[in-house]
Design a protein around this motif. Structure first.
Motif, mmCIF file in Angstrom:
data_model
loop_
_atom_site.group_PDB
_atom_site.id
_atom_site.type_symbol
_atom_site.label_atom_id
_atom_site.label_comp_id
_atom_site.label_asym_id
_atom_site.label_seq_id
_atom_site.Cartn_x
_atom_site.Cartn_y
_atom_site.Cartn_z
ATOM 1 N N LYS A 1 0.856 -1.190 0.000
ATOM 2 C CA LYS A 1 0.000 0.000 0.000
ATOM 3 C C LYS A 1 0.885 1.231 0.000
ATOM 4 O O LYS A 1 2.071 1.175 0.354
ATOM 5 C CB LYS A 1 -0.958 0.001 1.184
ATOM 6 N N PHE A 2 0.300 2.343 -0.431
ATOM 7 C CA PHE A 2 1.055 3.579 -0.509
ATOM 8 C C PHE A 2 1.017 4.296 0.835
ATOM 9 O O PHE A 2 0.032 4.195 1.575
ATOM 10 C CB PHE A 2 0.503 4.483 -1.618
ATOM 11 N N PRO A 3 2.071 5.028 1.160
ATOM 12 C CA PRO A 3 2.142 5.700 2.464
ATOM 13 C C PRO A 3 1.254 6.929 2.513
ATOM 14 O O PRO A 3 0.900 7.507 1.473
ATOM 15 C CB PRO A 3 3.620 6.091 2.558
ATOM 16 N N ASP A 4 0.882 7.337 3.736
ATOM 17 C CA ASP A 4 0.169 8.601 3.883
ATOM 18 C C ASP A 4 1.192 9.732 4.063
ATOM 19 O O ASP A 4 2.406 9.508 4.026
ATOM 20 C CB ASP A 4 -0.817 8.547 5.048
ATOM 21 N N GLU A 5 0.686 10.937 4.263
ATOM 22 C CA GLU A 5 1.569 12.110 4.298
ATOM 23 C C GLU A 5 2.518 12.111 5.489
ATOM 24 O O GLU A 5 3.514 12.831 5.492
ATOM 25 C CB GLU A 5 0.715 13.387 4.313
ATOM 26 N N SER A 6 2.234 11.324 6.527
ATOM 27 C CA SER A 6 3.092 11.322 7.714
ATOM 28 C C SER A 6 4.369 10.516 7.504
ATOM 29 O O SER A 6 5.334 10.671 8.245
ATOM 30 C CB SER A 6 2.329 10.754 8.917
ATOM 31 N N LEU A 7 4.381 9.643 6.483
ATOM 32 C CA LEU A 7 5.534 8.770 6.241
ATOM 33 C C LEU A 7 6.427 9.395 5.173
ATOM 34 O O LEU A 7 6.463 8.953 4.017
ATOM 35 C CB LEU A 7 5.065 7.372 5.837
ATOM 36 N N LEU A 8 7.132 10.421 5.567
ATOM 37 C CA LEU A 8 7.900 11.232 4.625
ATOM 38 C C LEU A 8 9.001 10.417 3.956
ATOM 39 O O LEU A 8 9.809 9.776 4.618
ATOM 40 C CB LEU A 8 8.507 12.431 5.354
ATOM 41 N N GLY A 9 9.026 10.464 2.632
ATOM 42 C CA GLY A 9 10.083 9.793 1.880
ATOM 43 C C GLY A 9 9.859 8.322 1.639
ATOM 44 O O GLY A 9 10.611 7.690 0.882
ATOM 45 N N ILE A 10 8.845 7.722 2.249
ATOM 46 C CA ILE A 10 8.585 6.293 2.077
ATOM 47 C C ILE A 10 7.875 6.072 0.753
ATOM 48 O O ILE A 10 6.918 6.763 0.411
ATOM 49 C CB ILE A 10 7.739 5.743 3.247
ATOM 50 N N ASP A 11 8.343 5.089 -0.023
ATOM 51 C CA ASP A 11 7.767 4.807 -1.332
ATOM 52 C C ASP A 11 6.622 3.805 -1.266
ATOM 53 O O ASP A 11 5.658 3.896 -2.025
ATOM 54 C CB ASP A 11 8.845 4.257 -2.278
ATOM 55 N N LEU A 12 6.731 2.826 -0.369
ATOM 56 C CA LEU A 12 5.805 1.704 -0.370
ATOM 57 C C LEU A 12 5.790 1.064 1.008
ATOM 58 O O LEU A 12 6.794 1.108 1.738
ATOM 59 C CB LEU A 12 6.276 0.671 -1.401
ATOM 60 N N ILE A 13 4.662 0.466 1.373
ATOM 61 C CA ILE A 13 4.558 -0.278 2.627
ATOM 62 C C ILE A 13 4.192 -1.715 2.288
ATOM 63 O O ILE A 13 3.243 -1.963 1.536
ATOM 64 C CB ILE A 13 3.492 0.324 3.553
ATOM 65 N N ILE A 14 4.933 -2.664 2.832
ATOM 66 C CA ILE A 14 4.686 -4.084 2.573
ATOM 67 C C ILE A 14 4.562 -4.820 3.913
ATOM 68 O O ILE A 14 4.964 -4.298 4.947
ATOM 69 C CB ILE A 14 5.816 -4.706 1.715
ATOM 70 N N PRO A 15 4.000 -6.035 3.920
ATOM 71 C CA PRO A 15 3.837 -6.759 5.187
ATOM 72 C C PRO A 15 5.171 -7.238 5.765
ATOM 73 O O PRO A 15 6.133 -7.499 5.029
ATOM 74 C CB PRO A 15 2.972 -7.971 4.794
ATOM 75 N N ASP A 16 5.198 -7.356 7.071
ATOM 76 C CA ASP A 16 6.330 -7.961 7.782
ATOM 77 C C ASP A 16 6.193 -9.480 7.674
ATOM 78 O O ASP A 16 5.193 -10.056 8.096
ATOM 79 C CB ASP A 16 6.303 -7.533 9.245
ATOM 80 N N VAL A 17 7.194 -10.135 7.094
ATOM 81 C CA VAL A 17 7.109 -11.585 6.862
ATOM 82 C C VAL A 17 8.075 -12.356 7.760
ATOM 83 O O VAL A 17 8.533 -13.438 7.420
ATOM 84 C CB VAL A 17 7.366 -11.926 5.375
ATOM 85 N N ALA A 18 8.366 -11.805 8.946
ATOM 86 C CA ALA A 18 9.317 -12.458 9.855
ATOM 87 C C ALA A 18 8.889 -13.882 10.185
ATOM 88 O O ALA A 18 9.735 -14.785 10.256
ATOM 89 C CB ALA A 18 9.455 -11.632 11.139
#
Length: 553
Positions: free
Chosen positions: A38-55
């Motif tokens: 998913k795409f970041p909101d305005e609070s996540l400055l400089g972040i291109d993309l958000i993906i799940p944690d697959v630990a």
């Protein structure tokens, strides 16, 4: 973990829209469903993309058997390249979905090393004691599948994203009879999407958009720009049909639009007449009434084609007074401000803008309340897990399930990472696994944490103040006056007095510390940060990031 135990969990996709990822585990076999972004909101400055944690998956590599993908939207396939960089997992998807995934894997250099397997609604797969089969659903992209897992602990159904469109543009009808047969045989767990659980009634057919699209094309007397989701292939076909009807050539703007059109054409999902597609540079030279443009950016993304057009910064084409712009997509919650800004800019350019729900140029690809109830009625689940939605959507979906007869005590509203367990016929919510979100920033994956984001927010809010100090290595004395630099904090030329006071405060603080024999760099830097921070807030009510740089000579 006991061999007989079944676990079901989401690693992404509940309490949120986007980055869908789920897994089902029985004994030593884990099957993963979807891996979105998913795409970041305005609070996540400089972040291109958000993906799940697959630990959790990385800690159980020997148990991973397959990644099954329900359809080709970014919130279901966008994280796949980043997942496959960390683990090698056979991937199963339908024809168009596989084509879109292949495109991504090429870009990331992963295509040759990935096992890609095509499936359809007739496919049956076996992984240990789990049998997997499928049924057709329809959505805003072709080749969507629901997934059925037959396990020793009962049948688990994952619907994927769906609506019940009885007049689909591509004639891919939902497998209602098959769904009913699955329900008759008995469904232990149903995982069903919740996006439109707040919306009453039925979602209109995509076919309704076509008539309104043709009407808008016929009324336009100059160039037409249409912005929509690139992956909505049904919508793209209706735009093409409207352009054919009005005798217009078609140009494409935006990388994802170009990629999706190429894959869809190659696989036969999009029919564009020979010679109709032209390059943007060629379209710019044609008479305005002979041109239509399909572009990305319907969600107000700052770097997408529509945003660049609205800002007159697109190098290939421009929007002129009298051109018509059609926004054939509604803003996803959170994107309204960006879309409104683009609409304003388009009006400033003199464009005719058709947008919003009144335009009737968009229908949802997700089923509304009556369709969600229909799915529940067909499947008749003993236990229900609403997925793919914010908490309020999951809550409303739970109410719908109770309304059609599902026992309220057998409905689980999970958070990402929380487990539903079935063992020996006993079902309960038990524990959790690691789940969360990983930030992608350029080439970095997961290397941006809360501390970096906090620094970026501070820099964006109040700027930075750098003070360079030169000290004597022999006795720690200040050799030169401090050199203070402001970036994004104050305009130096208009703040001579304040800058002089800052330098004097730095010199006085260093002299006091030198007399007290507090010459360790870490102590000096921390003291300077605290002293300057307090002084600057009292004088300006701002909190810039303060960076002392100490040089010994």
């Amino acid at each position: 973990m006991a061999e007989e135990r079944l676990w079901i969990a989401a690693l992404g996709g509940v309490h949120e829209i986007g980055k869908n990822m789920y897994f089902l585990q029985y004994g030593d076999d884990i099957i993963v469903i979807d891996c979105g972004s998913k795409f970041p909101d305005e609070s996540l400055l400089g972040i291109d993309l958000i993906i799940p944690d697959v630990a959790y998956l990385l800690n159980n590599l020997d148990k991973l058997r397959a990644l099954i993908v329900t359809h080709g939207h970014e919130d279901h396939i966008g994280g796949i390249p980043y997942l496959l960089k960390q683990l090698n997992l056979p991937l199963y998807a339908s024809r168009l979905t596989l084509g879109l995934i292949e495109n991504k894997l090429k870009e990331h250099g992963l295509l040759r090393q990935t096992s890609l397997n095509r499936i359809d609604s007739d496919s049956v797969l076996t992984f240990g004691s789990i049998s997997v089969s499928f049924f057709n659903t329809n959505h805003s992209i072709p080749d969507c599948l629901g997934v059925v897992f037959d396990t020793p602990e009962g049948t688990v159904v994952h619907t994927g994203d769906f609506k019940f469109d009885m007049t689909p543009v591509n004639r891919q009808y939902p497998d209602i009879h098959k769904m009913a047969d699955i329900g008759k045989k008995g469904v232990r767990f149903l995982l069903s999407e919740s996006t439109n659980a707040e919306r009453p009634g039925f979602t209109p057919s995509e076919k309704l958009v076509g008539a309104h699209m043709e009407e808008a094309f016929q009324k336009a007397d100059r160039r037409i720009f249409v912005s929509t989701f690139a992956s909505n292939v049904h919508r793209l076909q209706q735009i093409v049909d409207a352009a054919v009807l009005t005798g217009r050539k078609l140009a494409l703007l935006g990388r994802s639009m170009v990629n999706v059109v190429a894959v869809s054409q190659e696989l036969g999902y999009l029919n564009i007449p020979e010679g109709m597609l032209v390059e943007p540079a060629e379209a710019a030279k044609l008479p305005p009434h002979e041109v239509a443009v399909m572009c990305t950016g319907s969600q107000g993304e700052p770097m997408a084609a529509l945003s660049r057009l609205a800002n007159s910064s697109n190098r290939q084409m421009s929007i002129s007074a009298g051109d018509t712009v059609l926004l054939a997509a509604n803003p996803i919650p959170g994107n309204e401000r960006n879309v409104s800004r683009i609409v304003d800019n388009l009006y400033i350019l003199g464009a005719k803008v058709i947008y919003g729900s009144r335009s009737e140029l968009h229908v949802s690809g997700h089923g509304s309340q009556e369709e969600l109830k229909l799915m529940l009625t067909l499947m008749k689940p003993e236990y229900f897990i609403p997925i793919h939605g914010e908490y309020r959507m999951l809550h409303h979906h739970r109410l719908l399930a109770e309304a059609v007869g599902v026992d309220g005590d057998k409905i689980f509203l999970l958070k990402n990472g929380e487990l539903v367990e079935s063992s020996g016929g006993v079902v309960r919510q038990s524990g959790r696994v690691t789940a969360g979100q990983i930030f992608v920033d350029g080439l970095g994956i997961g290397d941006i944490g809360n501390v970096v984001l906090r620094d970026r927010r501070q820099l964006s809010a109040d700027g930075v103040l750098i003070t360079v100090i030169t000290l004597s290595q022999a006795d720690g004395r200040l050799l030169n006056e401090p050199d203070t630099i402001s970036r994004g904090f104050i305009y130096v030329r208009n703040s001579d007095t304040l800058m002089e006071e800052i330098n004097q405060l730095v010199a006085a603080t260093l002299e006091k510390m030198n007399k007290a024999d507090l010459g360790q760099w870490s102590i000096m830097k921390q003291t300077l940060k605290e002293t300057l921070g307090k002084f600057l807030y009292e004088r300006t009510k701002r909190r810039p990031m303060i960076l002392p740089i100490i040089i010994e000579v």
